[in-house]
Design a protein around this motif. Structure first.
Motif, PDB file in Angstrom:
ATOM      1  N   ARG A   2      67.808  21.384  38.591  1.00 30.56           N
ATOM      2  CA  ARG A   2      66.592  20.892  39.206  1.00 30.56           C
ATOM      3  C   ARG A   2      65.389  21.400  38.438  1.00 30.56           C
ATOM      4  N   VAL A  35      66.660  26.968  37.927  1.00 32.78           N
ATOM      5  CA  VAL A  35      67.937  26.909  38.632  1.00 32.78           C
ATOM      6  C   VAL A  35      68.982  26.300  37.713  1.00 32.78           C
ATOM      7  N   CYS A  38      72.243  21.532  39.694  1.00 30.44           N
ATOM      8  CA  CYS A  38      72.030  21.481  41.140  1.00 30.44           C
ATOM      9  C   CYS A  38      72.549  20.213  41.800  1.00 30.44           C
ATOM     10  N   ALA A 200      63.864  25.206  47.458  1.00 32.87           N
ATOM     11  CA  ALA A 200      63.112  24.930  46.243  1.00 32.87           C
ATOM     12  C   ALA A 200      61.620  24.803  46.506  1.00 32.87           C
ATOM     13  N   CYS A 222      71.942  27.843  41.585  1.00 34.24           N
ATOM     14  CA  CYS A 222      71.606  26.964  42.696  1.00 34.24           C
ATOM     15  C   CYS A 222      72.262  27.428  43.984  1.00 34.24           C
ATOM     16  N   TYR A 232      72.001  20.530  45.644  1.00 33.46           N
ATOM     17  CA  TYR A 232      71.558  21.786  46.261  1.00 33.46           C
ATOM     18  C   TYR A 232      70.049  21.778  46.442  1.00 33.46           C
ATOM     19  N   ASN A 235      67.803  27.878  45.652  1.00 28.14           N
ATOM     20  CA  ASN A 235      68.252  28.789  44.611  1.00 28.14           C
ATOM     21  C   ASN A 235      68.719  30.109  45.186  1.00 28.14           C
TER      22      ASN A 235
END
Length: 246
Positions: A2, A35, A38, A200, A222, A232, A235
């Motif tokens: 991500r 991250v 994800c 996030a 993630c 996801y 994190n």
């Protein structure tokens, strides 16, 4: 992986480490959530949606102010106690810069090589190739692990083939150790202060990437809530500080 808000571009990425060039610190990623992969492709393709990676429990969050607590969480020491508090919280003396080659986390079975990571054209932290699920990376324009400051390591939680190098990171407990083998032959040993998970949208950039007065390490992958549409939603971040050198 991500990639969120944009940061300024870095200089050209190098996999050989920062030995012969000036490092620019973590400021470039101060507003970028770093991250690993994800999408959760494995959870979707394998039907293993009931077996997501472990997430940190509330007991593994940062403790109230005191030695071993991430420096952003500590309260200022009173003048008469500052010298003692500084010595007890610092762990061990900082090491000179040296690129890391390998990271080991014995309690969760991690033993993996490290590659250098730069920033993407969009300004986010780059990641190891997704097909190399057992490879982690470190932000080579920032602090080297063991040096004074905040060093950053990131890796995948999974890929379409299954669990990856940091799949068990959410299970890492406070007090456990992380070993980083450095190119100068030394091994920097970090003790885990906290293991936390963030959405996030609420990622604490300064807490994770901010400068530190002692050698500290962040290990990121993630985690958090999972969506079939977007993967996801957050994190997992491990906070650790240097406590010995071999």
């Amino acid at each position: 992986m991500r990639r969120t808000r944009r940061a300024p571009k870095s200089r050209t990425r190098s996999r050989t480490g920062p030995r012969n060039r000036r490092r620019v610190g973590n400021a470039l990623i101060g507003t970028v959530t770093a991250v690993a992969l994800c999408t959760g492709a494995w959870l979707l393709s394998s039907g293993a949606r009931t077996h997501p990676p472990p997430q940190p429990s509330a007991a593994q969050a940062a403790s109230p102010a005191g030695p071993g607590t991430p420096h952003h969480e500590r309260q200022p020491a009173t003048p008469h106690a500052s010298a003692t508090a500084s010595a007890s919280a610092s762990g061990t003396a900082p090491l000179p810069p040296s690129p890391p080659d390998r990271v080991r986390i014995p309690s969760i079975g991690v033993d993996t090589p490290l590659m250098g990571l730069g920033l993407t054209k969009q300004g986010s932290l780059d990641v190891p190739p997704p097909e190399r699920k057992n490879l982690a990376g470190w932000y080579e324009a920032g602090t080297t692990p063991g040096e004074r400051g905040t060093a950053i390591v990131a890796g995948h939680v999974d890929n379409k083939e299954g669990p990856a190098v940091f799949y068990q990171l959410g299970a890492l407990q406070k007090g456990r150790t992380i070993e980083v083998a450095r190119r100068d032959g030394s091994v920097a040993v970090f003790t885990v202060d906290a293991n936390e998970v963030y959405d996030a949208a609420d990622f604490p950039d300064e807490k994770v990437y901010g400068a530190a007065p002692r050698p500290e390490l962040r290990v990121i992958t993630c985690g958090g809530r999972y969506s079939k549409q977007t993967g996801y939603q957050g994190n997992v971040v491990v906070f650790a500080h240097l406590t010995s050198v071999r």
